[in-house]
Design a protein around this motif. Structure first.
Motif, PDB file in Angstrom:
ATOM      1  N   LEU A  96      23.660  59.086  61.553  1.00  0.00           N
ATOM      2  CA  LEU A  96      23.518  57.867  60.324  1.00  0.00           C
ATOM      3  C   LEU A  96      23.554  56.992  60.315  1.00  0.00           C
ATOM      4  O   LEU A  96      24.403  55.524  59.974  1.00  0.00           O
ATOM      5  CB  LEU A  96      25.083  58.349  59.206  1.00  0.00           C
ATOM      6  CG  LEU A  96      25.519  60.059  58.937  1.00  0.00           C
ATOM      7  CD1 LEU A  96      26.620  59.899  58.527  1.00  0.00           C
ATOM      8  CD2 LEU A  96      24.909  60.071  57.823  1.00  0.00           C
ATOM      9  N   CYS A  97      23.712  55.946  61.521  1.00  0.00           N
ATOM     10  CA  CYS A  97      23.564  54.801  61.921  1.00  0.00           C
ATOM     11  C   CYS A  97      22.705  53.425  61.212  1.00  0.00           C
ATOM     12  O   CYS A  97      22.634  52.127  61.243  1.00  0.00           O
ATOM     13  CB  CYS A  97      23.252  54.222  63.253  1.00  0.00           C
ATOM     14  SG  CYS A  97      21.396  55.024  63.996  1.00  0.00           S
ATOM     15  N   ASN A  98      21.658  54.108  60.475  1.00  0.00           N
ATOM     16  CA  ASN A  98      20.832  53.227  59.668  1.00  0.00           C
ATOM     17  C   ASN A  98      21.303  53.132  58.618  1.00  0.00           C
ATOM     18  O   ASN A  98      20.147  53.365  57.368  1.00  0.00           O
ATOM     19  CB  ASN A  98      18.824  54.275  60.153  1.00  0.00           C
ATOM     20  CG  ASN A  98      18.929  53.686  61.572  1.00  0.00           C
ATOM     21  OD1 ASN A  98      19.500  52.578  62.265  1.00  0.00           O
ATOM     22  ND2 ASN A  98      18.052  54.056  62.557  1.00  0.00           N
ATOM     23  N   CYS A  99      21.334  53.607  57.284  1.00  0.00           N
ATOM     24  CA  CYS A  99      22.229  53.964  56.146  1.00  0.00           C
ATOM     25  C   CYS A  99      23.777  53.552  56.037  1.00  0.00           C
ATOM     26  O   CYS A  99      24.094  53.670  56.798  1.00  0.00           O
ATOM     27  CB  CYS A  99      21.904  55.026  55.986  1.00  0.00           C
ATOM     28  SG  CYS A  99      23.601  56.393  56.194  1.00  0.00           S
ATOM     29  N   ALA A 129      28.624  60.267  52.022  1.00  0.00           N
ATOM     30  CA  ALA A 129      27.999  59.926  50.587  1.00  0.00           C
ATOM     31  C   ALA A 129      27.850  58.740  51.695  1.00  0.00           C
ATOM     32  O   ALA A 129      28.625  57.615  52.327  1.00  0.00           O
ATOM     33  CB  ALA A 129      29.543  59.249  50.418  1.00  0.00           C
ATOM     34  N   VAL A 130      27.139  58.015  50.569  1.00  0.00           N
ATOM     35  CA  VAL A 130      26.080  56.634  51.216  1.00  0.00           C
ATOM     36  C   VAL A 130      26.253  55.559  49.944  1.00  0.00           C
ATOM     37  O   VAL A 130      26.200  55.655  48.694  1.00  0.00           O
ATOM     38  CB  VAL A 130      24.775  56.684  51.390  1.00  0.00           C
ATOM     39  CG1 VAL A 130      24.482  57.269  52.184  1.00  0.00           C
ATOM     40  CG2 VAL A 130      24.040  57.377  49.691  1.00  0.00           C
ATOM     41  N   ASP A 158      24.488  78.249  59.241  1.00  0.00           N
ATOM     42  CA  ASP A 158      23.955  78.692  57.722  1.00  0.00           C
ATOM     43  C   ASP A 158      25.235  76.974  57.229  1.00  0.00           C
ATOM     44  O   ASP A 158      25.897  77.872  56.053  1.00  0.00           O
ATOM     45  CB  ASP A 158      25.269  79.710  57.247  1.00  0.00           C
ATOM     46  CG  ASP A 158      24.369  80.799  57.879  1.00  0.00           C
ATOM     47  OD1 ASP A 158      23.259  81.077  57.388  1.00  0.00           O
ATOM     48  OD2 ASP A 158      25.211  81.875  57.938  1.00  0.00           O
ATOM     49  N   VAL A 159      25.557  75.743  57.452  1.00  0.00           N
ATOM     50  CA  VAL A 159      26.091  75.264  56.369  1.00  0.00           C
ATOM     51  C   VAL A 159      25.394  73.884  56.354  1.00  0.00           C
ATOM     52  O   VAL A 159      24.596  73.471  57.539  1.00  0.00           O
ATOM     53  CB  VAL A 159      27.047  74.506  58.095  1.00  0.00           C
ATOM     54  CG1 VAL A 159      27.812  73.338  57.141  1.00  0.00           C
ATOM     55  CG2 VAL A 159      28.379  75.426  57.697  1.00  0.00           C
ATOM     56  N   GLU A 160      24.500  73.808  55.277  1.00  0.00           N
ATOM     57  CA  GLU A 160      24.158  72.441  55.039  1.00  0.00           C
ATOM     58  C   GLU A 160      24.740  71.467  54.575  1.00  0.00           C
ATOM     59  O   GLU A 160      25.118  71.433  55.045  1.00  0.00           O
ATOM     60  CB  GLU A 160      22.942  73.247  53.586  1.00  0.00           C
ATOM     61  CG  GLU A 160      22.018  74.710  53.532  1.00  0.00           C
ATOM     62  CD  GLU A 160      20.668  74.521  54.406  1.00  0.00           C
ATOM     63  OE1 GLU A 160      20.966  73.498  54.753  1.00  0.00           O
ATOM     64  OE2 GLU A 160      20.565  75.631  55.018  1.00  0.00           O
ATOM     65  N   VAL A 161      23.358  70.032  54.549  1.00  0.00           N
ATOM     66  CA  VAL A 161      24.311  68.845  54.582  1.00  0.00           C
ATOM     67  C   VAL A 161      23.762  68.729  53.390  1.00  0.00           C
ATOM     68  O   VAL A 161      22.430  68.814  52.376  1.00  0.00           O
ATOM     69  CB  VAL A 161      23.069  67.735  55.586  1.00  0.00           C
ATOM     70  CG1 VAL A 161      23.294  66.819  55.886  1.00  0.00           C
ATOM     71  CG2 VAL A 161      23.791  68.439  57.142  1.00  0.00           C
ATOM     72  N   GLU A 162      24.079  67.979  52.611  1.00  0.00           N
ATOM     73  CA  GLU A 162      23.948  66.978  50.878  1.00  0.00           C
ATOM     74  C   GLU A 162      24.606  65.835  51.238  1.00  0.00           C
ATOM     75  O   GLU A 162      25.817  65.526  51.723  1.00  0.00           O
ATOM     76  CB  GLU A 162      24.961  67.938  49.885  1.00  0.00           C
ATOM     77  CG  GLU A 162      24.476  69.306  49.927  1.00  0.00           C
ATOM     78  CD  GLU A 162      25.028  70.315  48.526  1.00  0.00           C
ATOM     79  OE1 GLU A 162      25.387  69.595  48.098  1.00  0.00           O
ATOM     80  OE2 GLU A 162      24.955  71.281  48.958  1.00  0.00           O
ATOM     81  N   ILE A 163      23.424  65.233  50.866  1.00  0.00           N
ATOM     82  CA  ILE A 163      24.128  63.583  50.678  1.00  0.00           C
ATOM     83  C   ILE A 163      23.786  63.324  49.537  1.00  0.00           C
ATOM     84  O   ILE A 163      23.150  63.138  48.589  1.00  0.00           O
ATOM     85  CB  ILE A 163      23.213  62.618  51.310  1.00  0.00           C
ATOM     86  CG1 ILE A 163      22.950  63.138  52.444  1.00  0.00           C
ATOM     87  CG2 ILE A 163      23.371  61.261  51.122  1.00  0.00           C
ATOM     88  CD1 ILE A 163      21.621  62.416  53.924  1.00  0.00           C
ATOM     89  N   MET A 164      25.149  62.286  48.603  1.00  0.00           N
ATOM     90  CA  MET A 164      24.972  61.651  47.512  1.00  0.00           C
ATOM     91  C   MET A 164      25.872  60.530  47.449  1.00  0.00           C
ATOM     92  O   MET A 164      26.031  59.929  48.760  1.00  0.00           O
ATOM     93  CB  MET A 164      26.271  62.590  46.988  1.00  0.00           C
ATOM     94  CG  MET A 164      27.889  62.012  47.164  1.00  0.00           C
ATOM     95  SD  MET A 164      28.789  63.413  46.674  1.00  0.00           S
ATOM     96  CE  MET A 164      30.678  62.633  47.114  1.00  0.00           C
ATOM     97  N   GLU A 165      25.598  59.820  46.266  1.00  0.00           N
ATOM     98  CA  GLU A 165      25.892  58.198  46.060  1.00  0.00           C
ATOM     99  C   GLU A 165      27.485  58.196  45.967  1.00  0.00           C
ATOM    100  O   GLU A 165      28.298  58.789  45.250  1.00  0.00           O
ATOM    101  CB  GLU A 165      25.617  57.936  45.546  1.00  0.00           C
ATOM    102  CG  GLU A 165      23.954  57.323  45.576  1.00  0.00           C
ATOM    103  CD  GLU A 165      23.266  56.675  44.568  1.00  0.00           C
ATOM    104  OE1 GLU A 165      22.240  56.591  45.300  1.00  0.00           O
ATOM    105  OE2 GLU A 165      23.833  56.341  43.172  1.00  0.00           O
ATOM    106  N   GLY A 166      28.634  57.784  47.156  1.00  0.00           N
ATOM    107  CA  GLY A 166      30.113  57.449  46.676  1.00  0.00           C
ATOM    108  C   GLY A 166      30.308  56.198  46.956  1.00  0.00           C
ATOM    109  O   GLY A 166      30.027  55.742  48.564  1.00  0.00           O
TER     110      GLY A 166
END
Length: 560
Positions: A96-99, A129-130, A158-166
């Motif tokens: 996550l270093c570039n966000c 959260a970004v 069986d674990v997906e990744v979800e990115i949201m604004e937060g």
């Protein structure tokens, strides 16, 4: 209002062929995917390839379609909990270093179960959260896929990744009042609820005496070493002083004292308003009955030509009981008016707080605590660590459990409660894996710290809100496990009036255009029409806090 028991499904994004690669969400999916979470945060990217389906139900007489809500569920089972480790978290941090991310944690999510919908099977995801508007799908999906690949290398499938604004939002007593409180009449719960933030039970309000916004919660009363004469209130560092820079610490000084009060102006006015409103409602409720009784007693019983029924004994008892509540509420209102000046609510001064940095004893713990030396003359009884649970009449100080400290603590799914000065008594469950939080600083690089994650109990929206920072989190036996530090609440005081030169002014182009610049302490939220969904709460393990207090003061902390 009538509700259709059969959910109506609106097929917004169904294709004839299921894709096998993640796809870019359209505007509707980005906006509605996380509906049910507080503020309905925008979806940036997700690694799962299944097409999103929006389910709705008919609500009201005109059968308006309303979307089903998504909710959090704590992790269960040894599979992911047993495989998750600090090394894995560090790999995710690198990915996550570039966000501009705020936090991440593995969690289960599903649609909320209610009378219209049988709850869906929870799916386990890594939720990231970004910062709003800082990341678009093209870069977001690369980061998400990288994070998923890292988990699979650690044998977590069986674990997906979800990115949201937060974002990570820090949540930032009068002797006469307590004397009145101890004489409260039976069933005066409405006034009691409003007064608790100003009383000495664990969970009362604290704010800086100087005219700065924000307030927090005193979660515990602490003594240090062998000293039995001094009692300190434990709260969070980020609520005790607005002008204290991150690199500054504080120890007792007779020459430079920073005084603190119980309740800031806006909170006191809110309490006064609620008590006055309650009193007015009670008066309206009994005015008709009082008039009827007076009319009967004075003349109607002697000239009852129309055979009007006399007031019953139950009516008379009800008026008498309600009048007792009115008199009590009026006395409380008068007392509150007498402590409107900040100096009249002064309860102590700042004694100890560390600089805002990572602990050397416990890597990954950000030191966010403060001890306020309390003026014990401001309280009617010796300060202890007792909670108030609205006990029956005649039982005042013995109404709630006495808090204790743990001898050992292991993170895992655990039912917990907290008493905060904003939200009062709430319940939730500890998540089986900690959250990792990114904390940016003004004049230095960001730091990463680990915090306990708490999901509110089923069918509730929150475990804490702004102003609850410092609240003690405890299990069903009254054993303290953590103190509240923050939540992922969409702070309505954040980004309100973005400065012209601020690079985040792109927020104005979206739904945040009516909103103001971020602050570092708790603020009273401005009125906001944002969707109020479910929050999760972050907390610091009490053992880490107490260990750091001992290192900083040189004295072993214990409960008063």
């Amino acid at each position: 209002m009538s509700r259709d028991p059969d959910p109506k499904v609106t097929d917004i994004h169904l294709d004839a062929v299921e894709p096998y690669e993640p796809y870019e969400p359209d505007t509707e999916e980005a906006k509605c995917y996380f509906h049910g979470f507080n503020g309905s945060p925008r979806l940036v990217a997700r690694t799962s390839h299944n097409r999103w389906v929006k389910t709705s139900y008919a609500y009201g007489w005109n059968e308006t379609l309303v979307q089903h809500e998504k909710c959090y569920r704590v992790l269960q089972g040894p599979d992911i909990i047993g495989k998750w480790c600090k090394e894995l978290s560090m790999k995710i941090i690198e990915a996550l270093c570039n966000c501009e991310w705020a936090y991440f944690f593995p969690i289960r999510t599903c649609l909320m179960e209610d009378g219209r919908l049988q709850g869906s099977t929870p799916s386990t995801i890594l939720l990231v959260a970004v910062k709003p508007t800082s990341l678009e799908w093209e870069e977001g999906i690369k980061i998400a896929m990288n994070c998923r690949g890292i988990m699979r290398r650690f044998m977590i499938f069986d674990v997906e990744v979800e990115i949201m604004e937060g974002q990570y939002t820090p949540h930032a007593a009068s002797t006469e009042l307590e004397a009145i409180f101890d004489k409260r009449p039976e069933n005066s719960s409405e006034v009691t609820k409003n007064l608790l933030p100003l009383l000495s039970y664990s969970g009362y309000s604290i704010a800086y005496r100087n005219y700065t916004p924000g307030e927090g919660t005193v979660g515990l009363h602490i003594k240090l070493g062998d000293d039995d004469s001094t009692v300190y209130g434990l709260t969070c560092r980020h609520v005790i002083r607005h002008d204290l820079t991150d690199d500054k610490s504080c120890k007792p000084s007779a020459d430079n004292r920073h005084y603190h009060i119980s309740g800031n102006e806006s909170h006191l006015r809110d309490i006064q308003t609620e008590v006055v409103r309650f009193t007015e409602d009670l008066n309206k409720e009994i005015d008709h009955l009082k008039s009827r009784i007076q009319k009967w007693d004075s003349w109607l019983q002697y000239a009852n030509d129309n055979n009007v029924s006399p007031p019953s004994e139950e009516d008379r008892q009800y008026v008498q009981k309600t009048q007792t509540w009115v008199d009590y509420s009026s006395l409380v209102t008068e007392c509150l008016e007498g402590i409107e000046e900040r100096k009249d609510r002064q309860i102590g001064h700042l004694a100890y707080c560390p600089d805002f940095s990572l602990s050397t004893r416990q890597p990954g713990y950000l030191k966010d605590w403060a001890l306020v030396e309390l003026d014990q003359g401001k309280f009617t009884l010796p300060l202890a660590n007792r909670l108030f649970y609205s006990p029956p009449r005649g039982v005042h100080r013995e109404g709630g459990p006495v808090l204790t400290l743990p001898t050992d603590f292991r993170l895992g799914p655990l039912a917990v409660s907290k008493m905060g000065q904003i939200t009062g008594l709430t319940r939730g469950t500890l998540n089986g894996i900690e959250a990792v939080v990114r904390r940016p600083f003004v004049n230095s690089p960001p730091v990463y710290n680990w915090e306990i994650l708490i999901v509110p109990e089923k069918d509730t929206k929150y475990f804490s809100k702004m102003g609850d920072s410092g609240s003690a989190v405890y299990d069903d036996m009254g054993c303290v496990v953590a103190i509240v530090t923050a939540s992922n609440d969409k702070d309505p005081a954040t980004w309100l009036g973005v400065p012209d030169k601020d690079p985040t002014a792109a927020l104005i182009a979206r739904e945040f255009k009516d909103q103001v610049a971020p602050q570092d302490v708790d603020k009273k939220p401005a009125p906001n029409s944002a969707y109020k969904g479910e929050d999760v709460t972050f907390a610091a393990p009490i053992k880490w806090v107490l260990d750091d207090i001992e290192d900083f003061t040189g004295k072993k902390p214990r409960l008063a």
